[in-house]
Design an enzyme around this catalytic site. Sequence first.
Site, PDB file in Angstrom:
ATOM      1  N   ASP A 181      18.417  -3.843  39.936  1.00 38.99           N
ATOM      2  CA  ASP A 181      17.637  -3.214  41.014  1.00 38.99           C
ATOM      3  C   ASP A 181      18.435  -2.014  41.488  1.00 38.99           C
ATOM      4  OD1 ASP A 181      16.015  -2.454  43.072  1.00 38.99           O
ATOM      5  OD2 ASP A 181      16.169  -4.314  44.227  1.00 38.99           O
ATOM      6  N   ASN A 186      20.758   0.386  47.099  1.00 35.70           N
ATOM      7  CA  ASN A 186      21.715  -0.610  46.643  1.00 35.70           C
ATOM      8  C   ASN A 186      23.033  -0.031  46.151  1.00 35.70           C
ATOM      9  OD1 ASN A 186      19.941  -2.643  47.315  1.00 35.70           O
ATOM     10  ND2 ASN A 186      18.973  -2.641  45.308  1.00 35.70           N
ATOM     11  N   ASP A 200      22.915  -6.275  46.353  1.00 34.69           N
ATOM     12  CA  ASP A 200      21.630  -6.794  45.877  1.00 34.69           C
ATOM     13  C   ASP A 200      21.591  -6.915  44.359  1.00 34.69           C
ATOM     14  OD1 ASP A 200      20.759  -7.094  48.421  1.00 34.69           O
ATOM     15  OD2 ASP A 200      19.407  -5.372  48.434  1.00 34.69           O
TER      16      ASP A 200
END
Length: 255
Positions: A181, A186, A200
């Site tokens: 992701d 992030n 994450d």
Amino acid sequence: MSRSESETWQQAFVPPAATPVPARVRALAGDAELEPVWENELGGVTFRARGDGGIRYIKYGPRNAETSMVAEAARMRWAAPYTPVPRVLTHGADATTEWLVTAAVPGRSAVDPRWLAEPDTTVRAIGRGLRGLHDALPVEECPFDWNVPARAANAAERGIILPAALREAPPVDRLVVCHGDACAPNTLVGEDGTWSGHVDLGALGVADRWADIAVAAMSTEWNYGPGWQDALVDAYGISPDRERLTYYQALWNAT
């Protein structure tokens, strides 16, 4: 997930200060001061906890088939010896919810107002940070997959069937351990404007590097406006591959 207005996308994921604190989060925080800092599309909320023991982050949300905080904890523990990621302090689940508590990593999210105001610096940091992650994590030792069959199977569990055009990926360019992701929020960016870590990591796993690059590039438009995709690929250190960018961006939007 695609959004054309970066400000709208950003605001949609910042919860109001008055967000209710679940009892489980309050218990995990103890006497620490809590601040809601992020809300995901599934209804999960991350709180920053400030206390005498420093800063911790408490992620709390409903159990679901797409992601798992237990899986994220396992992936962060695996990745931690190789690259800067949050240190897992505790995690758990009950019949309907799950939670994950991590220590803070230096730096601010790449969508912090400070870095939204400096997209040239931030996009370079995201691209270089992604390359740093890919170069650091050992593919041969990674027990997790994020290849197209694994993603298709996960989507099918949620009732999503891939269109025929997406069921066969382009030939692999380079296998790496992908973030899973790699959207802009992030990546953490230090005060010097360079990447300082990633958060994450619930989908981390082995896949073609373009699976991450495509998503990171696409997310620059959501957060900084149009025109930054090639700059991110350049900061990563390679030339844009239009076929793989198109395929993996379509796969992301489909799943």
